[in-house]
Design a protein around this motif. Structure first.
Motif, PDB file in Angstrom:
ATOM      1  N   LEU A 165     -43.244 -20.638 -12.156  1.00  0.00           N
ATOM      2  CA  LEU A 165     -41.963 -20.245 -11.562  1.00  0.00           C
ATOM      3  C   LEU A 165     -42.029 -20.330 -10.042  1.00  0.00           C
ATOM      4  O   LEU A 165     -41.026 -20.633  -9.389  1.00  0.00           O
ATOM      5  CB  LEU A 165     -41.586 -18.826 -12.007  1.00  0.00           C
ATOM      6  CG  LEU A 165     -41.186 -18.698 -13.479  1.00  0.00           C
ATOM      7  CD1 LEU A 165     -41.015 -17.221 -13.863  1.00  0.00           C
ATOM      8  CD2 LEU A 165     -39.892 -19.469 -13.766  1.00  0.00           C
ATOM      9  N   ASP A 210     -41.769 -24.104  -9.116  1.00  0.00           N
ATOM     10  CA  ASP A 210     -40.345 -24.470  -9.147  1.00  0.00           C
ATOM     11  C   ASP A 210     -39.632 -24.009  -7.880  1.00  0.00           C
ATOM     12  O   ASP A 210     -38.875 -24.746  -7.262  1.00  0.00           O
ATOM     13  CB  ASP A 210     -39.645 -23.775 -10.329  1.00  0.00           C
ATOM     14  CG  ASP A 210     -39.798 -24.521 -11.634  1.00  0.00           C
ATOM     15  OD1 ASP A 210     -40.510 -25.536 -11.668  1.00  0.00           O
ATOM     16  OD2 ASP A 210     -39.199 -24.067 -12.625  1.00  0.00           O
ATOM     17  N   ASN A 211     -39.872 -22.760  -7.543  1.00  0.00           N
ATOM     18  CA  ASN A 211     -39.184 -22.144  -6.416  1.00  0.00           C
ATOM     19  C   ASN A 211     -39.450 -22.901  -5.123  1.00  0.00           C
ATOM     20  O   ASN A 211     -38.528 -23.238  -4.369  1.00  0.00           O
ATOM     21  CB  ASN A 211     -39.648 -20.687  -6.300  1.00  0.00           C
ATOM     22  CG  ASN A 211     -39.098 -19.966  -5.082  1.00  0.00           C
ATOM     23  OD1 ASN A 211     -39.668 -20.056  -4.001  1.00  0.00           O
ATOM     24  ND2 ASN A 211     -37.980 -19.279  -5.239  1.00  0.00           N
ATOM     25  N   LEU A 245     -30.353 -17.706  -2.081  1.00  0.00           N
ATOM     26  CA  LEU A 245     -31.230 -16.539  -2.193  1.00  0.00           C
ATOM     27  C   LEU A 245     -31.644 -16.021  -0.820  1.00  0.00           C
ATOM     28  O   LEU A 245     -31.867 -14.817  -0.643  1.00  0.00           O
ATOM     29  CB  LEU A 245     -32.472 -16.907  -3.023  1.00  0.00           C
ATOM     30  CG  LEU A 245     -33.320 -15.746  -3.546  1.00  0.00           C
ATOM     31  CD1 LEU A 245     -32.504 -14.797  -4.424  1.00  0.00           C
ATOM     32  CD2 LEU A 245     -34.510 -16.279  -4.351  1.00  0.00           C
ATOM     33  N   ALA A 262     -36.682 -12.243  -7.387  1.00  0.00           N
ATOM     34  CA  ALA A 262     -35.983 -13.188  -8.275  1.00  0.00           C
ATOM     35  C   ALA A 262     -36.912 -13.696  -9.376  1.00  0.00           C
ATOM     36  O   ALA A 262     -36.537 -13.757 -10.551  1.00  0.00           O
ATOM     37  CB  ALA A 262     -35.429 -14.349  -7.461  1.00  0.00           C
ATOM     38  N   LEU A 263     -38.134 -14.046  -9.006  1.00  0.00           N
ATOM     39  CA  LEU A 263     -39.051 -14.620 -10.001  1.00  0.00           C
ATOM     40  C   LEU A 263     -39.541 -13.558 -10.980  1.00  0.00           C
ATOM     41  O   LEU A 263     -39.737 -13.840 -12.161  1.00  0.00           O
ATOM     42  CB  LEU A 263     -40.229 -15.308  -9.299  1.00  0.00           C
ATOM     43  CG  LEU A 263     -39.841 -16.436  -8.322  1.00  0.00           C
ATOM     44  CD1 LEU A 263     -41.086 -17.141  -7.795  1.00  0.00           C
ATOM     45  CD2 LEU A 263     -38.886 -17.429  -8.952  1.00  0.00           C
ATOM     46  N   VAL A 319     -37.722 -11.191 -12.068  1.00  0.00           N
ATOM     47  CA  VAL A 319     -36.617 -11.120 -13.025  1.00  0.00           C
ATOM     48  C   VAL A 319     -36.704 -12.286 -14.012  1.00  0.00           C
ATOM     49  O   VAL A 319     -36.564 -12.098 -15.223  1.00  0.00           O
ATOM     50  CB  VAL A 319     -35.260 -11.134 -12.294  1.00  0.00           C
ATOM     51  CG1 VAL A 319     -34.123 -11.427 -13.263  1.00  0.00           C
ATOM     52  CG2 VAL A 319     -35.024  -9.799 -11.597  1.00  0.00           C
ATOM     53  N   LEU A 320     -36.977 -13.478 -13.506  1.00  0.00           N
ATOM     54  CA  LEU A 320     -37.070 -14.633 -14.414  1.00  0.00           C
ATOM     55  C   LEU A 320     -38.197 -14.451 -15.435  1.00  0.00           C
ATOM     56  O   LEU A 320     -38.054 -14.819 -16.603  1.00  0.00           O
ATOM     57  CB  LEU A 320     -37.285 -15.919 -13.620  1.00  0.00           C
ATOM     58  CG  LEU A 320     -36.089 -16.385 -12.783  1.00  0.00           C
ATOM     59  CD1 LEU A 320     -36.376 -17.749 -12.167  1.00  0.00           C
ATOM     60  CD2 LEU A 320     -34.815 -16.440 -13.615  1.00  0.00           C
ATOM     61  N   VAL A 327     -36.888 -12.353 -18.069  1.00  0.00           N
ATOM     62  CA  VAL A 327     -35.928 -13.114 -18.868  1.00  0.00           C
ATOM     63  C   VAL A 327     -36.673 -13.964 -19.895  1.00  0.00           C
ATOM     64  O   VAL A 327     -36.335 -13.988 -21.089  1.00  0.00           O
ATOM     65  CB  VAL A 327     -35.058 -13.997 -17.955  1.00  0.00           C
ATOM     66  CG1 VAL A 327     -34.312 -15.049 -18.773  1.00  0.00           C
ATOM     67  CG2 VAL A 327     -34.079 -13.133 -17.165  1.00  0.00           C
ATOM     68  N   ILE A 328     -37.708 -14.652 -19.442  1.00  0.00           N
ATOM     69  CA  ILE A 328     -38.468 -15.525 -20.344  1.00  0.00           C
ATOM     70  C   ILE A 328     -39.087 -14.708 -21.475  1.00  0.00           C
ATOM     71  O   ILE A 328     -39.141 -15.148 -22.627  1.00  0.00           O
ATOM     72  CB  ILE A 328     -39.558 -16.276 -19.552  1.00  0.00           C
ATOM     73  CG1 ILE A 328     -38.904 -17.286 -18.601  1.00  0.00           C
ATOM     74  CG2 ILE A 328     -40.531 -16.985 -20.493  1.00  0.00           C
ATOM     75  CD1 ILE A 328     -39.871 -17.973 -17.651  1.00  0.00           C
TER      76      ILE A 328
END
Lengths: 341, 341, 341
Positions: free
Chosen positions: A151, A154-155, A165, A304-305, A307-308, A311-312
């Motif tokens: 992640l 990606d960021n 962001l 943010a990451l 949170v991701l 989510v995953i």
């Protein structure tokens, strides 16, 4: 553990973090003990006593000269990880030896080799010389990330997120609007992503540090050497000011933003960040501003990451993302990482 | 649940913990409700209402005379676990019965039998008489351990760790240096580990409680009856003072350190500890000192073992420990426990 | 996810919860974004950006007019979930579309349809008209429950627990003592459970709100429309006061207790509750009392059910409950839910 790219060098720490206190950091799922010998060299070995797996970084474990004494039963190890004393007997079992790790200090980083040590000497350690070079001043830090390494890849490979962001810090509308150029050097193992804005608003991060008051020419040239080292060569100049034909560039401000992306576990990452500049070298106010501001930006990414990652954790298998042009660099990095793995 | 040794007695509580308040403790993964009848006897039964599994120890569940009334729908049970009232109907289903557990109170402990109750009467309850015997004074407590039972067995069977983990409390260099003698009595089901130090420093635990100021003869004779009861017969005397030929031993101080090791779940343990002495019987200052000091030592073990449990949780399958002479007792205990299982 | 009953309407929120702030709620394991358009209508769509799954409810995501802008890279969606802008390019991928959910606002609730939207229009939304009807005053709230939906179904379908768990609030001995009448309307998909007490103590909940000082005739008529809407038609009157032959009932107080039971995840539930009355309509003191008192009762249930969820988490597979007459309604509801599933 199959997710990690092995037989590679990773940044484990800043040199300033390792001293005569036992220090532990997990890299690619391996708990590693770091300490500095009396001569000042960094030693790295498994952070688990061979006897009953007590962490050697855990009190009351401690250093005695250039040996580590386990705080549970007193097993004692030298700087190479060999056991040199056990309680209640003189004979030391031949197999009493901690895994030892190749380490090297470069550019202020302590790099550790994860994988088969036989490959350490022939595996390139990528460089970030601006962190420790005359004519440059650097600030740096590390934030723990409760999200998987990929992640963060990606960021960092897709800076269009700066506009959204990091708006008000490093983002302006032009970042998301300007197309990127991506290039992959398979032989060198490097992904390049370039975004050059000829006429852009100047975000506070650069306006306050450089003193530029108007619009700028802003170049973002990413150079990512998977798995660990990410460089953002950032060039800031008044609109229209370009480098000379001979490559000199006296009219611009240069900032080297450096990230080291080190997997801690499958689901967490050490997010090392540094900002080096070739201007206002002695100005502590500029150093403080850039350190504080960049840390704020990194923490926005971390939030943010994290949170991701959550989510995953709850999404069904086989979830599909949608990718567009801005993701070209990130997808190239994913392919290169998959190849290394 | 296959990890637990069944058909054995376990210490569930001190007698002083069980009264007219409903009390719950999990032993070997089974949630058990304890309470004292109006006549003062301990009742033990499953802590789950047969109707909708509400814990009977949970408010507003409560005792009415010698019955327990469930706080959810009012199912009511007698001291043997039989249901004697249900809401809205007079007929009580024949199968409405809580699992009932054999219990016995001995030496201040409440023992509960885990397994087939048919074997309870023929299974020996090991004894720790000094906890409740004229001529002795005891202090005791219990610390919850977030680590598996086997780590506590390892810990207690190898006291060489006193030198390192408990230095300044009960450890001195001689403990780790002195070899042990291990003996296993398969018929009685007991592991003996003995360490006799002829001339040793006196640790604060014994110096302050006995008043001895010089070096000591220190005997540590462990007697472990798996799975639950561990005795450390500790003999402290000025150097050279030995027992008489007739077994009397007026020149020494005797301390009986008692542990009951009760698995709570696969990954947690009730760590009961007690210290009984045959000197300074009425001296509250000595009682307070020994209680406080031993609790500190137990909490040092708890901290270390909790760390080990976390270490095990993240290590790869097939991790190998290395054992040496000091582990002979622990390894013997492991074999005996495996046989019981 | 197979535990959830799909192709059904669920209460996702009170209408008052949804405004111009992005609002997220998970229903049956699906994270759904809710917001109100400038015209005041409720929009509902997946709370995951199609690009890199960033939650659209997460700052700095935000509304711009009737579009949602993702806070990570700026992907922008209209009220139907269609993507209308992406960064760095004009072309929008055809598949860039969020899952959109049918919604309807009724009786103060925002209902969302979980399943195949093609079935939404033909699936009945059950009604609770008293929550928003002349001649009635209502108070309401929602408590998060860390327990599976089925435990709340059990709880509400068997009110004999009022006597024990809610004694001193809504329970009196007569509730548990009085048998129930259960009726199932398979065609309408409704379970009815009726308990009519001719001469009962008046619990504080009704004594303080109605002013009745003596014993009462108390009717509890449950009407549960699985999976989500539960109505308790409660009739309170002085002993012996019955409705007229024509159905009018001027001598009684009527309270409609409404629950919406919405699964959040497999192990957590949104517990919406409301209390509507046909008396003391303008009396704020009565409103405050009923709101506070009912919330206390709901929190007693929440505490008990959260414990049960923990109990289930540690119990062996194949654990068997015991059911009696009071469970007839709950068992009927279980069967109907299994059929819907």
């Amino acid at each position: 553990m199959s997710e990690f790219v092995r037989n590679q060098w990773y940044v484990a720490a800043y040199g300033r973090e390792i001293g005569r206190q036992l220090f532990s950091r997990t890299v690619c799922g391996e708990s590693i003990l770091f300490w500095r010998t009396e001569a000042g060299e960094v030693a790295a070995m498994s952070d688990r006593c061979v006897h009953r797996r007590f962490p050697l970084s855990q009190e009351p474990s401690h250093l005695v000269g250039d040996t580590v004494v386990c705080g549970y039963h007193g097993f004692t190890y030298d700087r190479g990880g060999a056991c040199v004393a056990v309680p209640g007997q003189a004979r030391i079992p031949r197999t009493a030896r901690l895994t030892s790790y190749p380490v090297t200090e470069l550019d202020g980083f302590v790099w550790v080799f994860i994988g088969d040590p036989a490959h350490a000497a022939t595996t390139r350690v990528p460089r970030a010389p601006w962190l420790d070079m005359p004519g440059w001043t650097a600030v740096s830090g590390m934030e723990p990330l409760a999200a998987r390494y990929s992640l963060l890849v990606d960021n960092l490979l897709d800076l269009s997120h700066e506009t959204y962001l990091h708006g008000g810090y490093i983002g302006t509308p032009e970042v998301a609007e300007t197309p990127i150029v991506t290039r992959v050097d398979e032989d060198a193992g490097i992904v390049y992503v370039s975004r050059r804005m000829a006429d852009a608003a100047c975000p506070p991060f650069y306006a306050k540090s450089t003193g530029i008051t108007g619009r700028i020419t802003r170049w973002q040239d990413i150079e990512f050497t998977p798995p660990c080292l990410y460089l953002l060569h950032s060039r800031i100049a008044p609109v229209g000011v370009l480098p000379n034909a001979d490559g000199t560039d006296p009219g611009a401000f240069h900032v080297e933003v450096v990230y080291a992306l080190t997997p801690e576990t499958e689901r967490s990452t050490h997010d090392f960040w540094a900002v080096a500049r070739d201007f206002a070298l002695e100005d502590q106010g500029v150093s403080d501003f850039l350190a504080e501001n960049n840390r704020t930006v990194v923490l926005q990414d971390v939030a943010a990451l994290n949170v991701l990652e959550q989510v995953i954790a709850t999404e069904p298998d086989g979830y599909q993302e949608l990718s567009i042009n801005i993701d070209t660099g990130g997808l190239a990095a994913r392919r290169m990482i998959a190849k290394l793995r």
